[in-house]
Write an enzyme that holds these catalytic residues in place. Structure first.
Site, PDB file in Angstrom:
ATOM      1  N   GLY A  97       0.797  -1.227   0.000  1.00 34.42           N
ATOM      2  CA  GLY A  97       0.000   0.000   0.000  1.00 34.42           C
ATOM      3  C   GLY A  97       0.823   1.267   0.000  1.00 34.42           C
ATOM      4  O   GLY A  97       1.706   1.435   0.834  1.00 34.42           O
ATOM      5  N   SER A  98       0.550   2.190  -0.914  1.00 31.91           N
ATOM      6  CA  SER A  98       1.419   3.356  -1.041  1.00 31.91           C
ATOM      7  C   SER A  98       0.882   4.314  -2.105  1.00 31.91           C
ATOM      8  O   SER A  98      -0.276   4.249  -2.481  1.00 31.91           O
ATOM      9  CB  SER A  98       2.831   2.895  -1.407  1.00 31.91           C
TER      10      SER A  98
END
EC number: 4.1.1.65
Length: 232
Positions: free
Chosen positions: A189-190
């Site tokens: 996640g990013s």
């Protein structure tokens, strides 16, 4: 083609960066099945999710000078002019920034938005606040890259998030990238920011789903002539 081959063709390969994580999840799954089978089934689901997270599918990239494609799978979260991070060295005037937020369910292999020479790579340590927040581009751990093209310099910034704690880069300064070529990934996640040259216009909108290596973010040339495609 046999049924087995048909099924296999629909399953994308896994990036080698994911092997240690998938192996770890698999070992825990076996242990949990041995201890108590309901835990084993839960762990099996998590193992499958981990394998999907590190999937490395083939993408069909539009190839033509002046096209900018999405570097990441995810959702377009911001399209706005902002002053680029100082480490990019792109000046202090606002440039169009297109941000793509990647959830834990997206493929996290990152691809070059343009073809060109890597002029700079700068890693900056930082915090791990929610990557969707605007200030994450200044406060969070990030890896910034500048790619030189005939149309100007493009800035690409990998930004870590709440869960993502490891930015991985496969490239080096001086290397020449093809549009859509894999250059790194961010685990779990990013966000990816793309900074475009002055005068650029976005072809995407906030909320739109982007596919790495395929979705066109911007086109510096009028019209659509001369576009070809490459699978990778």
């Amino acid at each position: 083609m046999s049924i087995v081959n048909s099924i296999r063709a629909q399953i994308p390969p896994v990036h080698p960066e994911g092997y240690p994580f998938i192996g770890g999840f698999a070992l825990v799954t076996l242990l949990f099945f041995w201890l108590w089978s309901p835990l084993g089934w839960i762990a099996l689901v998590l193992t499958i999710w981990c394998a999907l997270f590190f999937r490395n599918p083939v993408r069909v990239t539009p190839v033509r000078d002046d096209l900018v494609v999405s570097p990441a799978d995810g959702r377009i979260s911001m399209v706005t002019p902002v002053v680029p991070p100082a480490e990019l060295g792109l000046g202090d005037k606002p440039l169009l920034r297109i941000s793509i937020f990647m959830s834990v369910f997206n493929c996290h292999v990152n691809r070059a938005p343009v073809g060109g020479r890597i002029e700079k790579i700068v890693y900056t340590p930082g915090k791990f606040i929610n990557a969707e927040l605007d200030k994450a581009s200044e406060d969070n751990e990030r890896n910034a890259m500048v790619i030189s093209t005939p149309s100007g310099q493009i800035g690409v910034v990998q930004i870590a998030g709440l869960i993502a704690r490891r930015i991985v880069s496969f490239v080096r300064v001086g290397q020449t990238l093809a549009t859509g070529e894999r250059f790194g990934l961010i685990r779990f996640g990013s966000r990816l920011d793309v900074f475009l040259p002055e005068g650029s216009k976005a072809l995407v909108s906030v909320g739109q789903t982007a596919i790495a290596g395929e979705t066109v973010l911007a086109d510096f040339r009028q019209g659509d002539g001369g576009r070809t495609y490459r699978a990778d």
